[in-house]
Design an enzyme around this catalytic site. Sequence first.
Site, short mmCIF file in Angstrom:
data_model
loop_
_atom_site.label_atom_id
_atom_site.label_comp_id
_atom_site.label_asym_id
_atom_site.label_seq_id
_atom_site.Cartn_x
_atom_site.Cartn_y
_atom_site.Cartn_z
N LYS A 291 0.85 -1.20 0.00
CA LYS A 291 0.00 0.00 0.00
C LYS A 291 0.88 1.25 0.00
CE LYS A 291 -4.08 1.83 2.40
NZ LYS A 291 -3.76 3.22 2.57
N ASN B 143 0.92 4.17 -2.81
CA ASN B 143 0.65 5.56 -2.42
C ASN B 143 1.84 6.46 -2.75
OD1 ASN B 143 -1.29 4.60 0.48
ND2 ASN B 143 -2.00 5.21 -1.53
N ASN C 216 0.31 9.32 -5.01
CA ASN C 216 -0.22 10.48 -4.29
C ASN C 216 0.54 11.79 -4.50
OD1 ASN C 216 -1.75 8.34 -3.44
ND2 ASN C 216 -1.76 8.89 -1.29
N SER D 202 -5.75 10.93 -1.66
CA SER D 202 -5.89 11.57 -0.35
C SER D 202 -4.91 12.74 -0.21
CB SER D 202 -5.68 10.55 0.76
OG SER D 202 -4.52 9.81 0.52
N GLU E 131 0.47 13.54 4.45
CA GLU E 131 1.12 12.41 5.15
C GLU E 131 2.42 12.02 4.44
OE1 GLU E 131 -2.28 10.19 7.54
OE2 GLU E 131 -2.66 10.11 5.39
O1 KPL Z 1 -5.07 5.05 -1.33
C1 KPL Z 1 -5.15 5.91 -2.16
C2 KPL Z 1 -5.08 7.31 -1.68
O2 KPL Z 1 -5.59 8.21 -2.34
O3 KPL Z 1 -4.51 7.53 -0.61
C3 KPL Z 1 -5.24 5.55 -3.62
C4 KPL Z 1 -5.14 4.05 -3.77
C5 KPL Z 1 -4.13 6.20 -4.39
C6 KPL Z 1 -6.57 5.91 -4.19
O4 KPL Z 1 -6.75 7.25 -4.40
#
Ligand code: KPL
Length: 358
Positions: free
Chosen positions: A223, A227, A231, A305, A317
């Site tokens: 994950k 990200n 992101n 996010s 973050e």
């Molecule tokens: O987890 C996500 C986030 O925005 O933090 C993703 C998988 C990129 C989906 O927008």
Amino acid sequence: MTVSLPRVHVLGVGAIGTLMASYLRQRFPALPLTLVLRNQAAADRWNAAHQTLALGQHTSVQGPLPVTTATPPQVHWRLATGIDAETLTDSSSATSPIACLVVTTKAYQTRAALAPLRARLDSHSVVVLLQNGLGVREELEKALFDRPATRPQFILATTTHGCYATASYRAVHAGFGGLWFAVVPSSNAPSLRAQAVADLLLALPLQPHAEPWPQFQIRLLTKLAVNACINPITALHRCRNGALISHPKHRITIDHLCQETSTIITRYLLEHQMANATSDLAFSPQELCQHVVEVCQTTAKNKSSMYQDVLHQRPTEIDYINGWLVRQAQRYRIPYPTHQALVAAIHAQEAEYRMDKD
Ligand code: KPL
């Protein structure tokens, strides 16, 4: 032996805190539940909300979409009542030990939010951490729980449920995902209370999965890698996830990020003796790139996010996502130019809007 339901304290009542507390209350009407409120202003808002949490469901989706979607249960509004609240700044607030603390604050707020509760947590407490990125638990251990013998038992959790706040103590459960968690191995004797808390989580209608710690770590690393490669680019270019795969310039950045991330995580797996054929494969640059592209496709319309944080001029973050990778790369003396550039660029954006606010 039966273990009675521990009182659950929830720290951080944003969207995910509202989701967790609402489902705990719905599923276990007799469970003693307390919200830990930051200050008097939060307590005033709690009173204005008639000391209730409300969780609704809409068909239109905003906010980060979960990677796996299924149909949410057909309930339109759940109202959670009978919840206690404690205010951290209230000098008369409770001093009793905390049995179970579910922490849903943002990663960068967690240490400061937990510090006032330190004296109420000991090796009999269970702390469930639900933050994005990596490094929060280690930071808490260093800053607040440096003596292993008095450390609470940690449970780390991650969720793909899509949820956004509409007002204080009101949220919409927009997309149904899953909840994964693992009990962090510790040198203290395995606690029955950790098992009781795991059983509570497993009983929530949130597609929960308890995983062995090594498997869960791979989930968190995967994950984090995704990200880290999506992101910050979306936040800097103010674009939705799907735009990353349609712009050749962004594809090149993703390729570089996947290369660097793959090298860093592979070293981390080796150091922590987590390397095996499956994890090595998952973190090869090619596999990682393919996975990132797939996530961009399935969440094409999403604002990530971090993009949303930047849009709303909130801290991001980044230090717990790309920043975590940078810290590992520095330890291993591995080059990390693309991550470094993105961390610096996001910090510059944060500094700009912090200055505007001051
Ligand atoms: O987890 C996500 C986030 O925005 O933090 C993703 C998988 C990129 C989906 O927008």
